[in-house]
Design an enzyme around this catalytic site. Sequence first.
Site, mmCIF file in Angstrom:
data_model
loop_
_atom_site.group_PDB
_atom_site.id
_atom_site.type_symbol
_atom_site.label_atom_id
_atom_site.label_comp_id
_atom_site.label_asym_id
_atom_site.label_seq_id
_atom_site.Cartn_x
_atom_site.Cartn_y
_atom_site.Cartn_z
ATOM 1 N N ASN A 83 -2.119 3.286 1.638
ATOM 2 C CA ASN A 83 -3.122 2.212 1.642
ATOM 3 C C ASN A 83 -4.363 2.518 2.475
ATOM 4 O OD1 ASN A 83 -1.590 1.827 4.015
ATOM 5 N ND2 ASN A 83 -2.247 -0.300 4.102
ATOM 6 N N GLU A 105 5.080 2.707 12.494
ATOM 7 C CA GLU A 105 4.256 1.520 12.266
ATOM 8 C C GLU A 105 4.589 1.021 10.873
ATOM 9 O OE1 GLU A 105 2.736 -0.277 14.296
ATOM 10 O OE2 GLU A 105 2.825 1.098 15.987
ATOM 11 N N CYS A 145 -1.555 -3.559 6.097
ATOM 12 C CA CYS A 145 -0.429 -4.019 6.916
ATOM 13 C C CYS A 145 -0.847 -5.190 7.796
ATOM 14 C CB CYS A 145 0.091 -2.877 7.774
ATOM 15 S SG CYS A 145 -1.212 -2.098 8.740
ATOM 16 N N GLU A 202 -0.657 3.587 18.683
ATOM 17 C CA GLU A 202 -1.577 4.519 18.049
ATOM 18 C C GLU A 202 -2.997 4.183 18.488
ATOM 19 O OE1 GLU A 202 -0.146 6.396 14.452
ATOM 20 O OE2 GLU A 202 0.008 4.356 13.699
HETATM 21 P P1 NAD Z 1 6.493 3.916 1.941
HETATM 22 O O1 NAD Z 1 7.459 3.635 3.042
HETATM 23 O O2 NAD Z 1 6.968 3.814 0.553
HETATM 24 O O3 NAD Z 1 5.903 5.400 2.082
HETATM 25 C C1 NAD Z 1 5.309 5.848 3.297
HETATM 26 C C2 NAD Z 1 5.425 7.364 3.338
HETATM 27 O O4 NAD Z 1 6.817 7.726 3.424
HETATM 28 C C3 NAD Z 1 4.877 8.085 2.108
HETATM 29 O O5 NAD Z 1 4.296 9.297 2.479
HETATM 30 C C4 NAD Z 1 6.144 8.325 1.279
HETATM 31 O O6 NAD Z 1 5.990 9.404 0.383
HETATM 32 C C5 NAD Z 1 7.136 8.629 2.379
HETATM 33 N N1 NAD Z 1 8.542 8.400 1.994
HETATM 34 C C6 NAD Z 1 9.012 7.624 0.987
HETATM 35 N N2 NAD Z 1 10.371 7.663 0.974
HETATM 36 C C7 NAD Z 1 10.747 8.475 1.987
HETATM 37 C C8 NAD Z 1 12.009 8.900 2.498
HETATM 38 N N3 NAD Z 1 13.154 8.498 1.949
HETATM 39 N N4 NAD Z 1 12.031 9.726 3.567
HETATM 40 C C9 NAD Z 1 10.872 10.128 4.158
HETATM 41 N N5 NAD Z 1 9.647 9.765 3.712
HETATM 42 C C10 NAD Z 1 9.580 8.938 2.644
HETATM 43 O O7 NAD Z 1 5.218 2.984 2.221
HETATM 44 P P2 NAD Z 1 3.907 2.827 1.325
HETATM 45 O O8 NAD Z 1 4.269 2.069 0.095
HETATM 46 O O9 NAD Z 1 3.226 4.143 1.179
HETATM 47 O O10 NAD Z 1 2.991 1.938 2.280
HETATM 48 C C11 NAD Z 1 3.051 0.554 2.326
HETATM 49 C C12 NAD Z 1 3.774 0.090 3.577
HETATM 50 O O11 NAD Z 1 3.161 0.668 4.719
HETATM 51 C C13 NAD Z 1 3.702 -1.406 3.802
HETATM 52 O O12 NAD Z 1 4.952 -1.884 4.207
HETATM 53 C C14 NAD Z 1 2.690 -1.548 4.930
HETATM 54 O O13 NAD Z 1 2.820 -2.716 5.706
HETATM 55 C C15 NAD Z 1 2.958 -0.329 5.718
HETATM 56 N N6 NAD Z 1 1.801 0.014 6.550
HETATM 57 C C16 NAD Z 1 1.906 -0.180 7.886
HETATM 58 C C17 NAD Z 1 0.816 0.097 8.705
HETATM 59 C C18 NAD Z 1 0.913 -0.080 10.191
HETATM 60 O O14 NAD Z 1 0.156 0.555 10.910
HETATM 61 N N7 NAD Z 1 1.809 -0.923 10.688
HETATM 62 C C19 NAD Z 1 -0.369 0.587 8.155
HETATM 63 C C20 NAD Z 1 -0.429 0.778 6.766
HETATM 64 C C21 NAD Z 1 0.672 0.497 5.976
#
Ligand code: NAD
Length: 477
Positions: free
Chosen positions: A149, A247, A281, A456
Amino acid sequence: MPTALRHRIGPELVGQPVIERTNPADPTQVVAVTPDGDERTVDEAVQAAAAAQPAWARLPAPERGAILLRAGALMAGRRHAVAADLVREEGKTLTEALGEVDRAVEILLYYGGEGRRGRGEVVPSGTPHTLAYTRREPLGVVGIITPWNFPIAIPTWKTAPALVAGNAVVLKPASITPLSTWHLAQALDEAGLPPGVLNVVFGPGGKVGGAIAAHPGLAAVSFTGSNSVGRGIESVVSARRARILLELGGKNPLIVLDDADPAVAAHIAAASGFGLTGQACTATSRVICTPGIHDALVDALVAEAARYRPGDGLLPGTVMGPVVSPGQLTTDLEYMAVGAAEGGTMVTPAAEPDGQFLPPTVFTDIKTSHRIAQEEVFGPVVAVMHADDLDHAIDIANDIPFGLSAGVVTNDMRSANRFIDRIQAGIVKVNRPTSGVDPNMPFGGVKESSTNTYREQGSAATDFYTWTKSVYLGMDH
Ligand code: NAD
C-alpha cells in the site's frame, strides 16, 4: 511495455521474469514482470549481503549518509516517472503517488543527514580519568518485508535507517508492487551504494518472505503487513532469537465532538477514510460522534463521499483510485455485506463496483460489537457510531484489539487533552486526519497493531537497527 525486473543480488541482476503485475485500473495492461524467488534466492542474497556488510560498516557514517543524500536527489529528479509507475502498479492517484515519492525523498534526505548526527551519549564515569560513552553498532544483515500500500515509502523508511547505521539489507517487496521498490534500489545503486549492501528478492510472500523469516544469517527482520502474516513471521524470527519489528493493521477511530464544525470534521474523516482508497493502515474507519453533531456529520460525510468518484489515478481530476486487487475488492464487498447484515444502515448509494473501481460507503447505526467496528477492512468503508459523551467515545475508540492511529475533532483544549491522555494509540491526532505522518516523528502502534518494542522513522528507527556498546576508556594506566 511492461518493465522486466530481476533479483538484485550482490553485483548481479538474476532470475527470469515470469510473474506479471497488472494495472488495477486496467487489468489488461501488464506493468511489471518479476522472477519467482525462493529459499535459494534468499540464501544467495543473504550471502551477498554478509560479504558486503563489513566494508560498508567500516565506511565512515557521513559517507554512508552521503550516498543516501545522492539517492534522494536522484529520486527527486525523477519523481514524476516514479510516481507514474507507482500509480500503474498500485492504483493510487497521481497526486497521492507524487506525495509518496516526495516522502521517500524526504526519508532518504533525513537519514542521509543521520550519517553526520549519529547516536550515542557520554556520561560521567565513577572511575577517575575514565571516559564513559556509548557507541551504536550495526546488527549485520537484516531482512525487510514490505506491503503493497506504500510501495516506495515503506521500503524506504525501513531501508534508509538500516543502511545509514551500517547494516546490509535483504529486501522483499510485496509481490504485487515490485516496480516502485525497484526505483529505490535503482536510485541507491546510481548514488554509489556498493554492490551487495542492498539486495532485492522478488516473489510470493509465503516462499520468499518465509525464507527471510527463517534465515539464520539475518540478525533482524522488519515487517509491515497484515496481522495474520506478521504474527506468523514473529514466531519464526523470535524462535531463532533474532530481533523482530512488526507494524500491522489498524481500526482507527476519529471522535467528533459537539463543538466541531461538521463540514471540517467530515473533510478530515473523508481525507483519511476515502483518500488512498481507504488502503492505509492509519485510515479512519470508525467515526464516533457525540449526540449534538451526529446527524450533521453524517450528512456532511455523505456529501464528501460523493466527491470521491473512483477513476484511473493517471487521469487528471481523479480523486480516488481503484481497489488494488480483485482479492481486496472481494474483502471490501464482503465487509459491506456483513455491515448491512449486522444492522448497519448504508447511507451512501449502494456501491456497485465497476471493475476494481469501488465508490466509498458510509454506514451508520454501527455498534462496537459489530465486525465492521472491530476488524480492518482496508477499503473505502467508514462506520459512523453514536457516543453519549467524550469519555464514552474514548471507551468505544479503545474497545478494539488495534491501537495504531486515533483522532479527535474539537475546539475545546480540555477535551483534546483528555483524549490525548486516555486514548490507546501509538499516533494521536487533534483536528488532523488519522493518516499522514512526518518522517522525523516516531511511527508505530500499540496492542495488536505493532510489536510495540521499537518504533520506525525519526531517530527512533536507529534503535531497531543497532545495538549499544558501552565503552569505559581509561585515560591512564
Ligand atoms: P500481507 O501481510 O499480505 O503482506 C505483507 C508482506 O508479507 C508482502 O511482502 C507479502 O508478500 C509478504 N508475505 C505474505 N505472506 C507471507 C508469509 N507467509 N511469510 C512471509 N511473508 C509473507 O499485507 P499486505 O496485504 O501487503 O498489506 C496490507 C496490510 O498491511 C494491512 O493489514 C495494513 O494495515 C498493513 N499495513 C500496516 C502498516 C503499519 O505501519 N502499521 C503500514 C502499511 C500497511
